[in-house]
Design a protein around this motif. Structure first.
Motif, PDB file in Angstrom:
ATOM      1  N   LEU A  84      -2.353  -0.209  -1.367  1.00 29.22           N
ATOM      2  CA  LEU A  84      -0.994  -0.177  -0.826  1.00 29.22           C
ATOM      3  C   LEU A  84      -0.095  -0.985  -1.763  1.00 29.22           C
ATOM      4  N   ASP A  85       1.168  -0.558  -1.838  1.00 35.48           N
ATOM      5  CA  ASP A  85       2.100  -1.392  -2.610  1.00 35.48           C
ATOM      6  C   ASP A  85       2.601  -2.534  -1.724  1.00 35.48           C
ATOM      7  N   ALA A 116      -0.828   3.901  -2.409  1.00 32.43           N
ATOM      8  CA  ALA A 116      -0.667   4.068  -3.851  1.00 32.43           C
ATOM      9  C   ALA A 116      -1.819   4.846  -4.461  1.00 32.43           C
ATOM     10  N   THR A 117      -3.013   4.703  -3.904  1.00 33.83           N
ATOM     11  CA  THR A 117      -4.171   5.466  -4.383  1.00 33.83           C
ATOM     12  C   THR A 117      -4.940   5.981  -3.170  1.00 33.83           C
ATOM     13  N   GLU A 161      -2.274  14.218  -2.342  1.00 35.06           N
ATOM     14  CA  GLU A 161      -0.904  14.711  -2.491  1.00 35.06           C
ATOM     15  C   GLU A 161      -0.106  14.527  -1.198  1.00 35.06           C
ATOM     16  N   GLU A 162      -0.821  14.635  -0.031  1.00 37.28           N
ATOM     17  CA  GLU A 162      -0.115  14.540   1.243  1.00 37.28           C
ATOM     18  C   GLU A 162       0.195  13.099   1.635  1.00 37.28           C
ATOM     19  N   ILE A 163      -0.553  12.138   1.165  1.00 35.31           N
ATOM     20  CA  ILE A 163      -0.425  10.792   1.703  1.00 35.31           C
ATOM     21  C   ILE A 163       0.110   9.766   0.725  1.00 35.31           C
ATOM     22  N   VAL A 164      -0.115   9.934  -0.577  1.00 34.70           N
ATOM     23  CA  VAL A 164       0.356   8.936  -1.546  1.00 34.70           C
ATOM     24  C   VAL A 164       1.883   8.862  -1.465  1.00 34.70           C
ATOM     25  N   CYS A 174       1.282   5.170   9.327  1.00 35.20           N
ATOM     26  CA  CYS A 174       1.052   6.478   9.948  1.00 35.20           C
ATOM     27  C   CYS A 174      -0.362   6.613  10.498  1.00 35.20           C
ATOM     28  N   PHE A 175      -1.232   5.717  10.065  1.00 37.54           N
ATOM     29  CA  PHE A 175      -2.600   5.761  10.582  1.00 37.54           C
ATOM     30  C   PHE A 175      -2.742   5.018  11.913  1.00 37.54           C
ATOM     31  N   PHE A 176      -1.709   4.296  12.321  1.00 39.55           N
ATOM     32  CA  PHE A 176      -1.774   3.476  13.540  1.00 39.55           C
ATOM     33  C   PHE A 176      -1.267   4.255  14.743  1.00 39.55           C
TER      34      PHE A 176
END
Length: 631
Positions: free
Chosen positions: A24-25, A31-32, A46-49, A55-57
């Motif tokens: 994460l930045d 970030a990766t 491509e969908e999440i970076v 969004c996972f919470f």
């Protein structure tokens, strides 16, 4: 990091599929992304970076600002770890273990975060299932009120307590948890170290079970069934004990009452057996008295030749012995006694018993005894054997109301692969149906009208055979007859030999005997008999008088009757065992020495009627055993 090395590292990260590994930045944006993250959360790189990791919470976690707090705590503490529900791309939930660690550059400046997540949904489900099972088990244990169920640590300290334990033992959990379980034991058991031994036994053998007295909080006793099992953890380490206790006082009381009732009924059955014997015994006694009376009358004649005098004396002696045997049978049948097995020859014993038995069956029954077994040596209680034979014979007689034949026969047999003797008792009576045969050995089962039988006769036979290590069987045909078979294992031991007749045991001259007897005729007879044996005799009419004589002078032996008014001979023996433990006591009785119990260790029993031979042998045996006199 060189490009080649970075490429290899990325390959390593992507090869991990069980963990979501990504960066994460500073703001929390992804970030990766590795293949494990795709597998766990459903997003492609491509969908999440570039998107924020919040969004996972769940919506509730986002509302409580958990994502922001997680990053702040990771930066401040150097690590943030938590478990909770997370959201996949498709909206489904999974339970995750998440770790966030800060990433700093060479100057120590925070540049982002490393995040590791793992799907532990299955593990949580197992834990939840285990927790729920433990909860249900706890409810089950607490719901059991008839059993005390609790745990001990390795030293026997109580660690938990259920409602059944409180109901049985009276303690609340806060009164007993932390205390040693020995508080439930009696003082005698604690002194004997029983609590420690029970735990050691459970640990050594994997289980300990017993019935014993235990103590409630109020000090009252209850009869408990106790079970202790050792508990080991997954590695096999001993961690404590599981203990289950049931209050079985009522069951024990009911069992004792049942045994008392059975004992009373069995005694009634014995008395019924006496009733069967009395007619024949009375007839025998009349014959015996005729012989004695006639012989005594002839002995009064002054001119009776010496040869005839000796013959009449022998007739009286033989007849008295016969009368003594009959009396012995009546006494052993009438009283309660412990089982006392001895080795006997069945052929000889049944032949002798047949004479008494024939008188009990009446003239309509033709009794014959046949000894076909070879070396029929068995170890049984003779009285129980005779009771069994009498019960079988009486049942056979009742099955032949118009008369018939009864055969008692011994034969060689085998039982459980070992040599045995079978006693077949065969009648020519009415026989029994298959339904009746199936129940004949049940206690209290009888086909006779009410008031004409206890239903214990065949039950006693079955019990006798089992106690003697054998079995009882029955075969019958309607209108043909019945054969009752008692199979007893043979023993390779010689029956107790009869005492040689006509020989007096040597007694040192001048043995000082205190004779205690409240019947004047017996006293005078015993005094004369002792004097004829070379003893010096001092007489007492009761136990109190005997105790007074013992304070005045010393004696080598006390010879006392058992049944006397006031203190009995047994009471006297007990007092002498305390006052003069080395003084031998000879007890004369018409009953069994079983009556002596623990009266006196130095006592010996002489059965009535006795004569010079048996009296001299008893005195010699008692003096030799006590070491009072030498040859």
């Amino acid at each position: 990091m060189p490009a080649a090395a970075e490429a290899k590292f990325q390959l390593l990260v992507d090869a991990v599929t069980d963990y979501a590994l990504y960066m994460l930045d500073l703001e929390g944006r992804v970030a990766t992304w590795n293949s494990g993250a795709y597998k766990a959360k459903g997003y492609t790189a491509e969908e999440i970076v570039g998107r924020h990791f919040s969004c996972f919470f769940t919506a509730e976690d986002r509302a409580s600002d958990l994502p922001k707090r997680a990053l702040r705590l990771a930066a401040e503490d150097g690590r943030f770890e938590a478990e909770g529900w997370r959201v996949r791309k498709d909206g489904s939930l999974f339970f995750a273990n998440s770790i966030i660690e800060p990433i700093r550059d060479a100057a120590g400046q925070l540049v982002g975060y490393a995040k590791i997540s793992r799907d532990i949904t299955k593990r949580r489900e197992r834990e939840q299932a285990l927790f729920q099972a433990e909860q249900r088990f706890g409810l089950l244990v607490q719901g059991v009120k008839d059993c005390a169920i609790y745990m001990l640590d390795t030293q026997g300290i109580i660690t938990n307590w259920n409602t059944g334990a409180k109901a049985i033992k009276g303690y609340d959990a806060d009164e007993v948890v932390g205390k040693h379980f020995s508080i439930f034991y009696t003082d005698d058991d604690r002194v004997a170290g029983i609590p420690k031994k029970t735990l050691a036994t459970a640990l050594a053998y994997g289980k300990y079970e017993t019935d014993a007295w235990r103590v409630r909080k109020d000090g009252s006793l209850f009869w408990a069934n106790v079970l202790i099992d050792p508990i080991h953890d997954e590695s096999g380490k001993h961690v404590g004990f599981a203990k289950i206790t049931r209050d079985i006082t009522e069951k024990r009381t009911a069992q004792e009452q049942l045994e008392e009732t059975r004992g009373a009924l069995l005694q009634a059955q014995k008395l019924q057996a006496i009733g069967e014997l009395t007619g024949g015994v009375a007839h025998d006694f009349n014959n015996l008295l005729t012989v004695i009376s006639g012989a005594a009358e002839m002995l009064r004649k002054p001119d009776l030749p010496e040869e005839k005098r000796a013959r009449y004396i022998d007739n009286i002696a033989t007849t008295v012995e016969r009368a003594s045997t009959l009396t012995s049978h009546l006494l052993t049948f009438s009283r309660r006694r412990a089982i006392r097995p001895e080795v006997i020859d069945l052929n000889v014993h049944l032949d002798a018993w047949g004479e008494v038995l024939s008188r009990s069956l009446g003239s309509g029954v033709a009794l014959s005894v046949k000894a076909a077994a070879a070396k029929a040596h068995v170890e049984v209680d003779p009285t129980e054997l005779e009771t069994a034979i009498l019960n079988a014979a009486v049942n056979a007689r009742d099955a032949m109301p118009k008369g018939g034949n009864l055969l008692i026969e011994t034969r060689d047999a085998a039982y459980e692969g070992q040599p045995a003797v079978a006693i077949d008792i065969t009648d020519t009576g009415s026989g029994m149906s298959a339904e009746t045969i199936a129940r004949v050995f049940e206690p209290f089962f009888t086909t006779k009208p009410i008031g004409e039988g206890t239903g214990l006769g065949l039950s006693q036979i079955h019990g006798f055979a089992a106690q003697a290590g054998g079995i009882a069987e029955i075969h019958s045909r309607i209108d043909v007859g019945t054969t009752l078979t008692i199979i007893l294992p043979k023993v390779d031991r010689t029956p107790t030999a009869n005492q040689p007749r006509g020989e007096l045991a040597p007694i040192p001259a001048g043995v000082r005997v205190l004779l205690v007897e409240d019947n004047m005729q017996v006293l005078q007879f015993a005094e004369q008999l002792l004097q004829d044996l070379g003893c010096t005799v001092d007489c007492a009419g009761n136990a109190a008088e005997a105790l007074a004589r013992l304070q005045e002078r010393s004696f080598d032996l006390v010879f006392t009757d058992v049944v006397m008014s006031g203190l009995s001979g047994i009471d006297l023996a007990r007092q002498l065992h305390i006052r003069a433990p080395e003084l031998p006591v000879l007890l004369a009785t018409g009953h069994s020495e079983q009556l002596i119990g623990e009266g006196a260790a130095s006592s010996l029993v002489l059965l009535k009627p006795y004569g010079a031979e048996t009296l001299s042998a008893a005195i010699r045996q008692l003096l030799d055993r006590s070491g009072t006199l030498g040859e």
